[in-house]
Design a protein around this motif. Structure first.
Motif, PDB file in Angstrom:
ATOM      1  N   LYS A 175       0.815  -1.415  -0.026  1.00  0.00           N
ATOM      2  CA  LYS A 175      -0.094  -0.021  -0.047  1.00  0.00           C
ATOM      3  C   LYS A 175       0.878   1.042   0.018  1.00  0.00           C
ATOM      4  CE  LYS A 175      -0.240   0.643   4.927  1.00  0.00           C
ATOM      5  NZ  LYS A 175      -0.327   1.584   5.472  1.00  0.00           N
ATOM      6  N   GLY A 176       0.111   2.536  -0.121  1.00  0.00           N
ATOM      7  CA  GLY A 176       0.895   3.543   0.143  1.00  0.00           C
ATOM      8  C   GLY A 176       1.673   4.142  -1.069  1.00  0.00           C
ATOM      9  N   ARG A 177       2.445   4.860  -1.049  1.00  0.00           N
ATOM     10  CA  ARG A 177       3.005   5.457  -2.302  1.00  0.00           C
ATOM     11  C   ARG A 177       3.939   4.845  -3.115  1.00  0.00           C
ATOM     12  NH1 ARG A 177       3.270  11.214  -1.359  1.00  0.00           N
ATOM     13  NH2 ARG A 177       1.772  11.317   0.617  1.00  0.00           N
ATOM     14  N   LEU A 178       4.568   3.628  -2.572  1.00  0.00           N
ATOM     15  CA  LEU A 178       5.669   2.843  -3.040  1.00  0.00           C
ATOM     16  C   LEU A 178       5.095   1.737  -3.862  1.00  0.00           C
ATOM     17  CD1 LEU A 178       8.440   2.778  -0.523  1.00  0.00           C
ATOM     18  CD2 LEU A 178       8.176   4.301  -2.193  1.00  0.00           C
ATOM     19  N   ALA A 228       5.707  -0.366   3.871  1.00  0.00           N
ATOM     20  CA  ALA A 228       7.002  -0.018   3.584  1.00  0.00           C
ATOM     21  C   ALA A 228       7.692  -0.268   5.010  1.00  0.00           C
ATOM     22  CB  ALA A 228       7.151   1.203   3.065  1.00  0.00           C
ATOM     23  N   GLY A 230      11.808   2.523   1.483  1.00  0.00           N
ATOM     24  CA  GLY A 230      12.388   3.765   1.416  1.00  0.00           C
ATOM     25  C   GLY A 230      13.610   3.593   2.390  1.00  0.00           C
ATOM     26  N   ASP A 272      14.833   6.024   3.829  1.00  0.00           N
ATOM     27  CA  ASP A 272      14.604   6.691   5.189  1.00  0.00           C
ATOM     28  C   ASP A 272      14.181   5.575   6.305  1.00  0.00           C
ATOM     29  OD1 ASP A 272      12.366   6.230   3.514  1.00  0.00           O
ATOM     30  OD2 ASP A 272      10.820   7.585   4.807  1.00  0.00           O
ATOM     31  N   LEU A 273      13.333   4.918   5.686  1.00  0.00           N
ATOM     32  CA  LEU A 273      12.987   3.646   6.650  1.00  0.00           C
ATOM     33  C   LEU A 273      13.720   2.858   7.277  1.00  0.00           C
ATOM     34  CD1 LEU A 273       9.306   3.146   4.959  1.00  0.00           C
ATOM     35  CD2 LEU A 273       9.863   4.309   7.215  1.00  0.00           C
ATOM     36  N   GLY A 332       9.997   7.318  -5.445  1.00  0.00           N
ATOM     37  CA  GLY A 332       9.793   7.533  -3.933  1.00  0.00           C
ATOM     38  C   GLY A 332      10.743   8.423  -3.135  1.00  0.00           C
ATOM     39  N   HIS A 333      10.965   9.574  -4.359  1.00  0.00           N
ATOM     40  CA  HIS A 333      11.926  10.605  -3.678  1.00  0.00           C
ATOM     41  C   HIS A 333      11.081  11.289  -2.665  1.00  0.00           C
ATOM     42  CE1 HIS A 333      15.142   9.977  -6.563  1.00  0.00           C
ATOM     43  NE2 HIS A 333      14.255   9.913  -7.532  1.00  0.00           N
ATOM     44  N   ALA A 334      11.964  11.481  -1.608  1.00  0.00           N
ATOM     45  CA  ALA A 334      11.462  12.409  -0.475  1.00  0.00           C
ATOM     46  C   ALA A 334      12.509  12.604   0.431  1.00  0.00           C
ATOM     47  CB  ALA A 334      10.405  11.465   0.292  1.00  0.00           C
ATOM     48  N   LYS A 362       7.974  10.911  13.773  1.00  0.00           N
ATOM     49  CA  LYS A 362       8.069   9.493  13.750  1.00  0.00           C
ATOM     50  C   LYS A 362       9.430   9.005  13.392  1.00  0.00           C
ATOM     51  CE  LYS A 362       6.416   8.200   9.018  1.00  0.00           C
ATOM     52  NZ  LYS A 362       5.327   7.800   8.312  1.00  0.00           N
ATOM     53  N   ILE A 386       8.851  13.795   6.698  1.00  0.00           N
ATOM     54  CA  ILE A 386       9.303  13.764   5.253  1.00  0.00           C
ATOM     55  C   ILE A 386       8.293  14.420   4.412  1.00  0.00           C
ATOM     56  CG2 ILE A 386       7.545  11.649   4.879  1.00  0.00           C
ATOM     57  CD1 ILE A 386      10.378  10.492   3.521  1.00  0.00           C
ATOM     58  N   THR A 419       7.992  15.619  -0.054  1.00  0.00           N
ATOM     59  CA  THR A 419       8.147  15.684  -1.422  1.00  0.00           C
ATOM     60  C   THR A 419       8.106  16.984  -2.126  1.00  0.00           C
ATOM     61  OG1 THR A 419       7.805  13.416  -1.511  1.00  0.00           O
ATOM     62  CG2 THR A 419       8.068  14.317  -3.390  1.00  0.00           C
TER      63      THR A 419
HETATM   64  N1  LIG Z   1       5.682  12.482  -0.238  1.00  0.00           N
HETATM   65  C1  LIG Z   1       5.796  11.393   0.722  1.00  0.00           C
HETATM   66  N2  LIG Z   1       5.675  11.348   1.903  1.00  0.00           N
HETATM   67  C2  LIG Z   1       5.818  10.141   2.575  1.00  0.00           C
HETATM   68  N3  LIG Z   1       6.565   9.313   1.998  1.00  0.00           N
HETATM   69  C3  LIG Z   1       7.151   9.129   0.896  1.00  0.00           C
HETATM   70  C4  LIG Z   1       6.711  10.292   0.205  1.00  0.00           C
HETATM   71  N4  LIG Z   1       7.404  10.050  -0.982  1.00  0.00           N
HETATM   72  C5  LIG Z   1       7.853   9.076  -1.061  1.00  0.00           C
HETATM   73  N5  LIG Z   1       7.844   8.412   0.184  1.00  0.00           N
HETATM   74  C6  LIG Z   1       8.275   7.158   0.696  1.00  0.00           C
HETATM   75  O1  LIG Z   1       7.315   6.245   0.964  1.00  0.00           O
HETATM   76  C7  LIG Z   1       7.738   5.553   1.844  1.00  0.00           C
HETATM   77  C8  LIG Z   1       6.230   5.042   2.496  1.00  0.00           C
HETATM   78  O2  LIG Z   1       5.569   6.114   2.883  1.00  0.00           O
HETATM   79  P1  LIG Z   1       3.936   5.931   2.773  1.00  0.00           P
HETATM   80  O3  LIG Z   1       3.316   7.032   3.323  1.00  0.00           O
HETATM   81  O4  LIG Z   1       3.637   5.447   1.244  1.00  0.00           O
HETATM   82  O5  LIG Z   1       3.770   4.456   3.564  1.00  0.00           O
HETATM   83  P2  LIG Z   1       2.412   4.124   4.268  1.00  0.00           P
HETATM   84  O6  LIG Z   1       2.019   3.062   3.827  1.00  0.00           O
HETATM   85  O7  LIG Z   1       1.447   5.509   4.347  1.00  0.00           O
HETATM   86  O8  LIG Z   1       2.980   4.135   5.745  1.00  0.00           O
HETATM   87  P3  LIG Z   1       2.556   4.651   6.831  1.00  0.00           P
HETATM   88  O9  LIG Z   1       1.192   4.677   7.184  1.00  0.00           O
HETATM   89  O10 LIG Z   1       3.390   4.203   7.820  1.00  0.00           O
HETATM   90  O11 LIG Z   1       2.789   6.257   6.590  1.00  0.00           O
HETATM   91  C9  LIG Z   1       8.365   6.674   2.905  1.00  0.00           C
HETATM   92  O12 LIG Z   1       8.991   6.228   4.092  1.00  0.00           O
HETATM   93  C10 LIG Z   1       9.132   7.217   1.903  1.00  0.00           C
HETATM   94  O13 LIG Z   1      10.220   6.370   1.891  1.00  0.00           O
END
Ligand SMILES: Nc1ncnc2c1ncn2[C@@H]1O[C@H](COP(=O)(O)OP(=O)(O)OP(=O)(O)O)[C@@H](O)[C@H]1O
Ligand SMILES: O=P(O)(O)OC[C@H]1O[C@H](OP(=O)(O)OP(=O)(O)O)[C@H](O)[C@@H]1O
Ligand SMILES: [Mg+2]
Length: 325
Positions: free
Chosen positions: A13-16, A57, A75, A77-78, A99-101, A140, A181, A183
């Motif tokens: 899920k999420g951005r990646l 992630a 990422g 960062d993580l 996933g640049h941030a 965090k 974080i 972007t």
């Molecule tokens: N604008 C952004 N904001 C946050 N993360 C980003 C961004 N762009 C890239 N990333 C990368 O995506 C990783 C995962 O972030 P993401 O928000 O997608 O996870 P998540 O599934 O939402 O997890 P969480 O619920 O813990 O935030 C980040 O740690 C970072 O490496």
């Protein structure tokens, strides 16, 4: 035990997520999610000995650290936040270009005199002295923050752990400043926050990461070679072009030096016949210089092509990792 499959951890899920599956399919690695959809497991089509696990992630960073997963996309960062000494337990194999941030220190825009970490140091000392309170930082990224502030020589602060909507903390009064974080900077701006001039703690992007702690048996090593071989073949193909030229009687030109001058390779070696076609591979942005040079050296015709995959006997990504196991 030693012959368990390679566990590949993929963002669920999420951005990646989207970029990660696009990355694998470009490399000819098709993720097949098990029927039912409930179970977050799958396989790689046509590659035996791989178990795909869909995780968030941040969970991926943890599983690579513990050795529960062999290979994963997450990422940087993580990785740096979760692992106290990343190089001891994982190998960052290659950045993936998405996933640049950046992880940044941000303060209220209203703090007009606070531009750098040294200004923040003064604010923190004054707060401690005048109000007997410590500057509160919502984040965090607890470990990255502690490390960065220690390096900046700032000790008068307290971390308020935040699990979401960190940028709202200063307005809601739960902290004075934040580390988070960003972007585009949109969220910071919407919350009237600004990044300190020297407040960029880390520039992160998604990486392909391998665990040094996982059990690397024969099956996992075999699957690793296949997976990394395809990834490298796709990368090589994407960043290079194939250049073919028909040269007159060879011997007239020094092919090796011409190739070296243009950072080109002769993947199949020098032509055998007296009137052979030669095949070179050069960086994508070097095709015109190389083509001109070939024409000047007497080539009758030169063709440049994009290629899908460029496989090679050497598997530099896999070798680098295997050397550390
Ligand atoms: N604008 C952004 N904001 C946050 N993360 C980003 C961004 N762009 C890239 N990333 C990368 O995506 C990783 C995962 O972030 P993401 O928000 O997608 O996870 P998540 O599934 O939402 O997890 P969480 O619920 O813990 O935030 C980040 O740690 C970072 O490496
Ligand atoms: O600089 P920007 O482009 O505005 O992006 C930064 C925002 O994106 C992320 O949140 P996300 O949308 O992932 O929500 P989350 O905090 O629930 O993970 C991050 O935590 C920031 O809040
Ligand atoms: Mg998020």
């Amino acid at each position: 035990m030693s012959d368990q499959p390679l566990v590949l951890a993929v963002p669920s899920k999420g951005r990646l997520q989207e970029n990660a599956s696009a990355f694998f399919s470009r490399a000819g690695l098709k993720l097949v999610q098990k029927a039912g959809g409930r179970e977050y497991r799958g396989t790689l089509a046509g590659v035996p000995g791989v178990e795909v696990r869909y995780l968030s992630a941040s969970e991926i960073a943890g599983q690579l650290a513990s050795g529960a997963a062999h290979l994963g996309v997450t990422g940087e960062d993580l990785i740096r936040e979760t692992l106290p000494d990343p190089s001891a337990s994982v190998e960052l194999l290659t950045p993936l270009g998405f996933g640049h941030a950046s992880v940044v220190v941000a303060v209220p825009q209203a703090w007009i005199d606070v531009r750098a970490m040294s200004d923040l140091d003064e604010v923190a000392s004054e707060m401690r002295l005048r109000q007997g309170k410590r500057l509160r930082i919502a984040t965090k990224y607890v470990n990255l923050t502690r490390r960065f502030f220690a390096e900046a020589g700032i000790a008068d602060y307290r971390i308020v752990e935040s699990l979401g909507a960190t940028e709202g903390a200063p307005a809601s009064g739960s902290a004075e400043i934040i580390v988070d974080i960003t972007t585009t900077g949109t969220t910071l701006a919407a919350n009237a926050l600004k990044i300190l001039d020297d407040g960029v703690m880390l520039r992160s992007e998604a990486n392909l990461v391998a665990s040094l702690k996982a059990q690397w048996g024969e099956t996992a090593r075999g699957a690793l070679r296949t997976v990394l071989g395809r990834i490298a073949a796709e990368e090589r193909a994407r960043t290079t072009r194939e250049v073919r030229a028909g040269l007159p009687e060879s011997g007239a030109i020094d092919l090796a030096s011409l190739a070296a001058l243009h950072e080109a390779e002769l993947p199949y070696g020098a032509p055998r016949g007296p009137d052979g076609e030669i095949v070179l591979r050069c960086p994508a942005d070097g095709v015109f210089d190389l083509s001109d040079a070939l024409v000047q050296a007497g080539a009758r015709a030169v063709t440049v092509r994009r290629i899908d995959y460029a496989f090679q006997a050497e598997n530099p990504l896999a070798e680098r990792l295997l050397a550390r196991l």
